[in-house]
Write an enzyme that holds these catalytic residues in place. Structure first.
Site, mmCIF file in Angstrom:
data_model
loop_
_atom_site.group_PDB
_atom_site.id
_atom_site.type_symbol
_atom_site.label_atom_id
_atom_site.label_comp_id
_atom_site.label_asym_id
_atom_site.label_seq_id
_atom_site.Cartn_x
_atom_site.Cartn_y
_atom_site.Cartn_z
ATOM 1 N N GLU A 210 0.752 -1.129 0.027
ATOM 2 C CA GLU A 210 0.050 0.097 -0.032
ATOM 3 C C GLU A 210 0.729 1.158 -0.022
ATOM 4 O O GLU A 210 1.999 1.337 0.739
ATOM 5 C CB GLU A 210 -0.890 -0.018 1.088
ATOM 6 C CG GLU A 210 -1.662 -1.193 1.307
ATOM 7 C CD GLU A 210 -2.478 -1.475 2.875
ATOM 8 O OE1 GLU A 210 -2.661 -0.368 3.365
ATOM 9 O OE2 GLU A 210 -2.397 -2.630 3.208
ATOM 10 N N GLU A 321 -9.618 5.225 2.935
ATOM 11 C CA GLU A 321 -10.172 4.399 4.196
ATOM 12 C C GLU A 321 -10.096 5.458 5.412
ATOM 13 O O GLU A 321 -9.124 6.537 5.454
ATOM 14 C CB GLU A 321 -9.028 3.337 4.423
ATOM 15 C CG GLU A 321 -9.256 2.667 5.533
ATOM 16 C CD GLU A 321 -8.241 1.653 5.563
ATOM 17 O OE1 GLU A 321 -8.075 0.796 6.760
ATOM 18 O OE2 GLU A 321 -7.580 1.409 4.694
#
Length: 406
Positions: A210, A321
C-alpha cells in the site's frame, strides 16, 4: 454495653487495618514506577533498534527531525535475509506506457523546502520519538494497522470508498491522487488515500502493498497529510508496518522521506495538488518497486517478504479509508478525502486520475471491469468516470457523521 476489652480489640483491629491499607498503597506506589520503568526501557530499546546512526540531521518546519542514514544501515537490513547486503540498483526499465524514465524532483515535502538534502549514499528517515511510541495504545500496536479483514474491504471500524479490479493477474498499478488535510476527530483514528496491491484470500494469508498519503495523529502527532507506505503478508496480524518502522521496505532514494509531511495541499474551490504513485513488479528480479511524484524511484519491497505476492496480485484497489471508532457512541466526524462527497466534483471532492494496472508484459493498461464499493455511502461515497484527459478516474470521500450518517 461493650466491655473495655471489646473497645480495645476494635481499636487494635482498626490500627491493623490501617497498616494493611498503608502497606498496600506503599507497595502499589512502588509497583507503578517499576512498571513504568520497565515500559520505558522497552520503548527506548525499540527506538534504538529503529533509529539508526545518522551522518546528518535536518530540522523540518513541522518539528520533524530527518536523519540521513547510510543506505546499508537502514532498518530493512536488520532482516535476516538482507543482513550484510546493500540496496539493489534500480530496474533497467519501467512499465511500458510510463510517460518518462526521467526523475523530476519537486519540492513536495516540508522538510525539503530549505533545499538542505541528505547526501548521496544515505536515505532520509523521519526520527521516531518516545512521544510517537507512547501515543500508541501498546508497543505491539505502534507502527501497525491492527484489524480483522473480510472479503470486500474490512471490519473492525475501518470504512472504505474504493474502486477495484479483480479476476485477472496484476503486476502493479499507477494513479495520481490529490492531497487534502481531512479532519481526524479522534486520536486513534486516521484518514488515508492510497492504492492497494493485493493477493491471497481475505483471511489470515492476505498479502498487501500500500502507498499514498494519510493523516494519523496517533502515528505522527499532528494533522498533516504525509506520504506513507504499508505492507503485510498475514492480514495485518503480525507482519508488516508503516514506512520504515520495521525491516522490510528497502529505500534507495536520498530526497524523499517516507512518513514526512506533504506540501502544498489542495484547497476547497481553489488550487488542486496531486501526487503520482506507481507500484510494479520488476520482471527481472521479482521485487515490487515504488515510484513517487514525477518518476522518482523510492525503493522496493523484496519479493521474499510475501507468499502470494511473490508471483502476482489478484486485486488492485484505489480510494480512501478511515477508522470509525465510535468513541462517543455515534459515527465519527473524521473526514475522508476533502471531507466532501464525490458528487461535488473537481475542486471540491477528492479524486484519483489516470488509474492504470500493469499486466504480465510489464505494460501499463487502462482499467476494465471497474467495481465501486462504499461501506456506508451516506458517510463516504464514490463515483467513477472516464475521459481523454484523465483516463479512468474516481471522485470519493465525505464528511463522516451527518444527518444521513449516524
Amino acid at each position: 454495653m461493650f466491655s473495655k476489652s471489646w473497645f480495645f480489640f476494635l481499636f487494635v483491629l482498626c490500627i491493623l487495618f490501617s497498616l494493611v491499607v498503608e502497606s498496600r498503597v506503599i507497595n502499589e506506589t512502588r509497583f507503578k514506577p517499576m512498571e513504568e520503568m520497565k515500559k520505558m526501557r522497552r520503548v527506548r530499546a525499540h527506538l534504538k533498534k529503529i533509529n539508526k546512526p545518522s551522518v546528518k540531521t535536518i530540522q523540518s518546519p513541522d518539528g520533524d527531525l530527518i536523519d540521513c542514514v547510510a543506505t546499508h544501515l537502514q532498518p530493512a537490513f536488520d532482516h535476516p535475509k538482507l543482513r550484510g547486503q546493500k540496496p539493489l540498483e534500480p530496474p533497467s526499465e519501467r512499465p511500458k506506457g510510463h510517460n518518462s524514465t526521467d526523475e523530476i524532483y519537486e519540492t513536495i515535502q516540508l522538510w525539503a523546502q530549505s533545499n538542505e538534502l541528505c547526501p548521496e549514499g544515505t536515505i532520509p528517515i523521519r526520527r521516531t520519538t518516545e512521544k510517537d511510541v507512547l501515543r500508541a495504545s501498546s508497543l505491539r500496536r505502534f507502527g501497525r494497522k491492527i484489524r480483522r479483514v473480510r472479503r470486500d474491504t474490512s471490519s473492525g471500524g475501518h470504512e472504505h470508498a474504493v474502486a477495484f479490479v479483480n479476476g485477472d493477474q496484476y503486476y502493479g498499478a499507477k494513479a495520481s491522487m490529490n492531497v487534502w488535510t481531512p479532519a481526524v476527530t479522534d486520536a486513534y483514528e486516521f484518514s488515508l488515500s492510497q492504492l492497494w496491491v493485493i493477493s491471497g484470500s481475505f483471511g489470515n494469508d492476505l498479502n498487501t502493498i500500500e502507498a499514498g498519503w494519510q493523516v494519523s495523529p496517533e502515528l505522527y502527532g499532528d494533522g498533516y497529510p504525509r506520504f506513507f507506505t504499508y505492507w503485510t503478508t498475514d492480514a495485518y496480524r503480525a507482519t508488516g508496518c508503516y514506512n520504515l518502522l520495521c525491516s522490510g521496505f528497502v529505500q534507495t532514494n536520498n530526497r524523499i522521506a517516507i512518513g514526512a509531511a506533504i506540501s502544498p495541499r489542495s484547497s476547497y474551490n481553489g488550487k488542486q495538488f496531486d501526487i503520482g504513485v506507481m507500484i510494479w513488479k520488476d520482471p527481472k528480479h521479482g521485487h515490487w518497486w515504488l515510484q513517487f511524484g514525477s518518476g522518482v524511484l523510492i525503493g522496493y519491497w523484496p519479493s521474499f517478504l510475501f507468499s502470494h505476492l511473490q508471483k502476482q496480485a489478484s486485486m488492485i484497489q484505489f480510494g480512501g479509508e478511515v477508522v470509525n471508532s465510535r468513541s462517543k457512541g455515534y459515527h465519527t466526524s473524521t473526514q475522508m478525502g476533502s471531507g466532501h462527497f464525490a458528487d461535488e466534483g473537481f475542486g471540491k471532492a477528492a479524486y484519483f486520475r489516470n488509474l492504470q494496472v500493469v499486466d504480465w508484459d510489464n505494460s501499463l493498461l487502462p482499467l476494465t471491469n471497474l467495481h465501486l464499493l462504499a461501506d456506508h455511502s451516506n458517510c463516504y461515497n464514490i463515483k467513477a468516470g472516464k475521459n481523454n484527459a484523465w483516463g479512468n478516474y474516481i471522485y470519493y470521500g465525505g464528511p463522516g457523521r451527518n444527518a444521513g450518517c449516524q
